[in-house]
Scaffold this active site. Structure first.
Site, short mmCIF file in Angstrom:
data_model
loop_
_atom_site.label_atom_id
_atom_site.label_comp_id
_atom_site.label_asym_id
_atom_site.label_seq_id
_atom_site.Cartn_x
_atom_site.Cartn_y
_atom_site.Cartn_z
N ASP A 143 51.77 10.03 -29.88
CA ASP A 143 51.70 8.86 -28.99
C ASP A 143 50.84 9.15 -27.77
O ASP A 143 50.14 8.26 -27.26
CB ASP A 143 53.11 8.44 -28.56
CG ASP A 143 53.86 7.77 -29.70
OD1 ASP A 143 53.29 7.63 -30.79
OD2 ASP A 143 55.04 7.41 -29.48
N GLU A 186 60.47 11.32 -26.16
CA GLU A 186 61.35 10.57 -27.05
C GLU A 186 62.78 10.91 -26.67
O GLU A 186 63.10 12.06 -26.35
CB GLU A 186 61.09 10.93 -28.51
CG GLU A 186 59.70 10.57 -29.01
CD GLU A 186 59.45 9.09 -29.05
OE1 GLU A 186 60.43 8.33 -29.26
OE2 GLU A 186 58.28 8.67 -28.90
N HIS A 197 55.73 7.12 -33.04
CA HIS A 197 56.87 7.38 -32.15
C HIS A 197 57.22 8.87 -32.15
O HIS A 197 58.39 9.26 -32.14
CB HIS A 197 58.09 6.53 -32.53
CG HIS A 197 57.90 5.07 -32.28
ND1 HIS A 197 57.92 4.52 -31.01
CD2 HIS A 197 57.66 4.04 -33.13
CE1 HIS A 197 57.72 3.22 -31.08
NE2 HIS A 197 57.56 2.90 -32.36
N ASP A 236 54.34 12.05 -23.24
CA ASP A 236 55.28 11.06 -23.75
C ASP A 236 56.57 11.78 -24.10
O ASP A 236 56.56 12.95 -24.49
CB ASP A 236 54.72 10.37 -25.00
CG ASP A 236 55.68 9.34 -25.56
OD1 ASP A 236 55.81 8.26 -24.97
OD2 ASP A 236 56.30 9.62 -26.61
#
Length: 297
Positions: A162, A18, A157, A16
């Site tokens: 995540d 960000e 988040h 994942d």
């Protein structure tokens, strides 16, 4: 080398990223990358990696990420590109909505530093998989909604958290789908083992109706009583004042003897002339016996 390549192709990496909010030009800057290496046979985490990434413009961080000080001291993407490439290249990629968001962001980041992006052996986008198989029974397909639905926790988040949550959500969804797909077969086995099925529950409905009838109806015999066949009217021939022959001797005994074969011959005719015997009356006793036999089977 070939053996190592085959092993990498069978490994799954959940990851994942960000990012900052998109710029007016529609570009995102990576702020964090997190990944876990998962054994495909056991679906357990065997390795992990995560790192913060310092973007070129720190002013965009506050709109998307709260840990501004940690971002300011983090390495740039160029400094961690080799590690990210080694983790992703040649493995199966898995993540939530990675085909539309995470994969394009990684390719853009590698293109910005003039390096080729890693290539996957395959892609498992849990958003697409769940949309096709699990549906919107949780409300929507956002990771936060699914995590709340299964009681896993609140989405933070953060990339590594995540990625781990994504694996757990997939496990829960797969378990539910497996149980649902095996439910008809399980019901058939339960029916053969004596559990109450549609057929047996239907058969027990008359028994329930009998339980609500007056008490007198419970005293019926479990079979239809057969009425006794009335004896032939033999009063007249056997009377002492019966007919006599020309010599004055009584003829009642002789007539009775002579009429006996005729009476025996007429008995089958009388039996055949009777109405056919009705089927056995179904009583609560029969219902209980039938249900007990079904359970014993």
């Amino acid at each position: 080398m070939n053996g190592c390549g085959n092993r990498r192709m069978s490994e799954i990496v959940f990851f994942d990223v960000e990012t900052t909010a998109p710029s007016p030009a529609g570009r995102w800057c990576l702020l964090e990358f997190g990944a876990i290496l998962v054994c495909p046979r056991k679906l357990v985490e065997v390795a992990s990696y995560d790192t913060l990434i310092r973007p070129g413009d720190l002013s965009a961080v506050s709109r998307r990420f709260t840990d501004v000080e940690a971002i300011a001291s983090a390495p740039t993407f160029r400094e961690v590109a080799d590690k990210i490439f080694d983790i992703l290249d040649g493995r199966v990629w898995a993540g939530h909505n990675i085909q539309r968001f995470d994969c394009p962001r990684l390719r853009e980041a590698f293109a910005d530093i003039g390096r080729p992006a890693p290539e996957p052996a395959g892609v498992i986008d849990s958003l697409n998989v769940l949309a096709a198989e699990f549906g919107r029974r949780a409300g929507d397909l956002k990771m936060a909604t699914l995590a709340t639905y299964f009681g896993i926790g609140k989405q933070k988040h953060r990339s590594l958290d995540d990625a781990r949550m994504n694996l757990e959500v997939l496990k829960h969804c797969a378990t539910v789908l497996l149980l649902e797909s095996s439910l008809p077969h399980a019901m058939q086995l339960a029916g053969r083992d004596g559990a109450v099925t549609r057929r047996s529950s239907t058969a027990s409905a008359p028994a329930a109706a009998h339980r609500h009838r007056p008490a007198m109806s419970q005293t019926k015999l479990p079979f239809t009583p057969v009425k006794a066949v009335p004896a032939p009217a033999a009063g007249t021939p056997h009377k002492s004042g019966g007919k006599r022959d020309s010599l004055g001797k009584p003829v009642g005994r002789a007539n009775a003897t002579s009429n006996k074969p005729a009476a025996e011959a007429s008995a089958p005719a009388a039996l055949s002339a009777r109405p056919p015997r009705r089927p056995t009356v179904v009583t609560p006793f029969h219902m209980i016996l039938r249900h007990s036999r079904a359970i014993l089977r």
